[in-house]
Design an enzyme around this catalytic site. Structure first.
Site, PDB file in Angstrom:
ATOM      1  N   GLU A  43       0.875  -1.172   0.000  1.00  0.00           N
ATOM      2  CA  GLU A  43       0.000   0.000   0.000  1.00  0.00           C
ATOM      3  C   GLU A  43       0.916   1.226   0.000  1.00  0.00           C
ATOM      4  OE1 GLU A  43      -2.840   0.347   3.216  1.00  0.00           O
ATOM      5  OE2 GLU A  43      -3.557   2.255   2.405  1.00  0.00           O
ATOM      6  N   ARG A 270       5.849 -13.072   9.773  1.00  0.00           N
ATOM      7  CA  ARG A 270       6.415 -11.730   9.571  1.00  0.00           C
ATOM      8  C   ARG A 270       7.838 -11.668  10.083  1.00  0.00           C
ATOM      9  NH1 ARG A 270       2.318  -7.865   9.198  1.00  0.00           N
ATOM     10  NH2 ARG A 270       3.732  -6.157   9.656  1.00  0.00           N
ATOM     11  N   LYS A 280       3.959   0.755   9.885  1.00  0.00           N
ATOM     12  CA  LYS A 280       4.128   1.960   9.061  1.00  0.00           C
ATOM     13  C   LYS A 280       3.519   3.174   9.741  1.00  0.00           C
ATOM     14  CE  LYS A 280       2.774   0.147   5.048  1.00  0.00           C
ATOM     15  NZ  LYS A 280       2.430   0.022   3.622  1.00  0.00           N
TER      16      LYS A 280
END
Ligand code: ATP
Ligand code: MG
Length: 567
Positions: A43, A270, A280
């Site tokens: 994104e 992750r 983020k």
């Protein structure tokens, strides 16, 4: 001969991680016509961090390994948070890691029309409805994993009314937050994501690619799987938090796919790193509030920050290989990442001399005005690197920490009455130190032994310590930025309270007046890696200007990872 062939074959098929094994099985079973197409779907709402590198290495790496393709798809479904600055930075960082999407650059916004059409189809087939409740009301009806949810009062609206409202939502007739489109699945479903998930919401901000065309935007769960499908993606590899979303991914994709081609979601763990954060949102906060010097601050876990710090793509890929891909969450040690960059820079970094905390050493029996040229190894790890010249004279800079007037036992550096070697030059014996009125050492005196010049026959008398040095008349001043952990706790995300309170106040130390040898001053260019003898690896910062070099300390020389393994 046969034996050798067998080991080679075993190596070729082995060494696959579990995701690659699934891919291999699918390819061997001839699924999707034997095609492999992965995608990396960032994104564009922030810069990439080292966690993304793990995903990129998987997505692009698997495609490379099995002769498939990998798409870069920007997941640009939220115009309020996204920006082209991020798009460009993301492309740059992927290229830096060594991957290329070729002509396979896509945007989720390319599919807004197809997604809208699918939503209309769901409405027509009785699988979606417009809800006029607030998001709070909807959340309150959701139930819990053990209690079923409550149906919305709008759930059984007639199809025609839904179609009309959805169309008008998209024309901008209703306020943001006043209506949503929800999939009509099952408010008692054991998977909470199936309890009539919101699939469209109203956003009136213009989108940087589609402008004012759309006033409704699809939610992640409605956009992701279908975008995969529209693009021909066969393996949609993501992180473990998407495991509970997978059934919904499959549910929506089934409206489009058949057995000849259907994308498959696979999840791995992750990357989480000690002493930093990976969210983020939090990284953006650090940047916006000026708590770091920008996205590329060398303390940041972002790829541009690591690059500026001096990390190489090879070291990051090596680190990701070492931590591997599993189905279990883990917290990875930053010392292992440092180990990877240290190993890589050891091979490639030119050895130079720099004194970061200088004190003057005067060789009282060395003739005034005399200079000699010493030959220094440029990189003992690389035979092709050869040597370079370094001037030597009566006055030298050495590290303040390399001298102690009253040392403890086992101090093998400079102290009155003891001999040490000046690297690549002579053995010297300290005679005294000079202090100012406050007792601070201002100068150290020593005598050199002319018979001990490095490389001369018989020069190798055994002394315990070897010190680095830079000749005073030819030394050039530089700035060095030393870094410590960004956060003072190992796992900031696991702590209560405000994460900003956990920042390490001493994570940056700026040292001015660092003395570097002239050969280095003449040649250092932005991004170059050097080993400052005995100190660590340093990388030239873009803030460098003609006449004023700035270095970032990439990592120290001590292998803290190996030490941790021994414990
Ligand atoms: P957000 O909080 O904005 O969702 P995100 O880190 O998930 O942030 P995306 O841009 O959605 O950001 O991530 C793109 C891809 O990178 C996703 O497929 C995601 O699974 C993967 N990814 C993100 N963080 C990590 C991480 N720490 N380790 C491995 N992969 C990651
Ligand atoms: Mg995400």
């Amino acid at each position: 001969m046969d034996e050798i062939k067998e080991t080679v074959a075993a190596e070729e098929t082995g060494g696959l991680n579990f995701v690659e094994q699934y891919i291999k099985e699918d390819l061997e079973a001839g699924k999707n016509g034997g095609r492999l197409n992965t995608r990396f779907p960032p994104e564009p709402n922030g810069y990439l961090h080292i966690g993304h590198a793990k995903a990129i290495i998987m997505d692009f790496g698997a495609a490379e390994k099995f002769g498939g393709t990998c798409n870069l798809r920007f997941d640009d479904t939220n115009p309020q948070k996204e920006d082209t600055e991020y798009v460009e930075a993301i492309k740059r960082d992927i290229h830096w890691l060594g991957f290329d999407w070729g002509d396979r650059l896509y945007y989720a916004s390319d599919y807004f029309q197809q997604l809208y059409d699918l939503a209309v189809r769901l409405i027509k087939e009785g699988h979606a409805y417009v809800d006029e409740q607030t998001s709070e009301q909807i959340a309150a009806q959701k139930g819990t994993p053990t209690e079923p949810g409550v149906n919305s009062p709008y759930r059984d609206r007639p199809v025609e009314e839904n179609l009309d409202l959805f169309e008008r939502m998209n024309k901008g007739e209703f306020e943001e937050g006043s209506m949503t489109l929800r999939a009509k699945i099952d408010m008692a479903h054991s998977n909470m994501h199936f309890r009539d998930p919101i699939i469209y919401r109203i956003i009136k901000a213009p989108h940087w690619r589609t402008g004012d065309k759309w006033k409704v935007y699809p939610m992640y769960d409605f956009a992701h799987g279908q975008s995969d499908y529209f693009e021909g993606v066969t393996h949609s590899i993501c992180t473990l938090e998407f495991v509970p979303h997978r059934p919904l991914y499959e549910y929506f994709v089934k409206f489009l796919a058949d057995e000849s081609y259907c994308p498959r979601q696979i999840e791995f763990n992750r990357l989480n790193l000690t002493y930093t954060v990976m969210s983020k949102r939090k990284l953006l906060q650090l940047v916006k509030e000026g708590l770091v010097r920008g996205w590329d601050d060398p303390r940041m876990p972002t790829l541009c920050g690591l690059r500026r710090r001096g990390y190489t793509p090879e070291s990051i890929r090596d680190f990701v290989n070492r931590i591997g891909y599993t189905k279990y969450e883990a917290l990875n040690h930053i010392e292992l990442l440092e180990h990877s960059v240290r190993e890589d820079l050891n091979k490639r970094a030119t050895r130079v001399s720099a004194v970061v905390n200088p004190v003057k050493l005067v060789l009282t029996n060395y003739p005034e005005g005399k200079t000699e040229t010493m030959q220094m190894d440029s990189n003992p790890e690389d035979p092709a690197a050869g040597t370079h010249d370094m001037p030597f004279s009566r006055e030298l800079w050495i590290e303040r920490e390399d001298f102690m007037e009253n040392p403890p036992k086992k101090f093998f550096r400079m102290t009155p009455g003891k001999e040490v070697r000046l690297k690549g030059a002579y053995i010297v014996k300290c005679t005294e130190c000079i202090k100012d009125a406050d007792g601070n050492i201002t100068e150290i005196h020593a005598e050199y032994d002319p018979e001990t010049r490095s490389g001369l026959p018989g020069a190798d008398r055994k002394v315990k310590g070897t010190l680095h040095w830079v000749s005073v008349p030819t030394a050039v001043d530089a700035e060095v930025r030393d870094y410590d952990r960004l956060f003072s706790v190992e796992n900031p995300s696991a702590e209560e309270g405000d994460f900003r309170d956990l920042l390490n106040p001493d994570s940056l130390i700026v040292r001015e007046g660092v003395k570097i040898e002239p050969w280095l001053a003449d040649r250092a260019k932005e991004g170059d890696h050097y080993q400052f003898q005995r100190l660590g690896y340093y990388t030239v910062d873009p803030d460098s200007k003609p006449g004023k070099l700035v270095f970032n300390k990439t990592v120290g020389l001590k292998d803290t990872w190996a030490k941790m393994q021994k414990k």
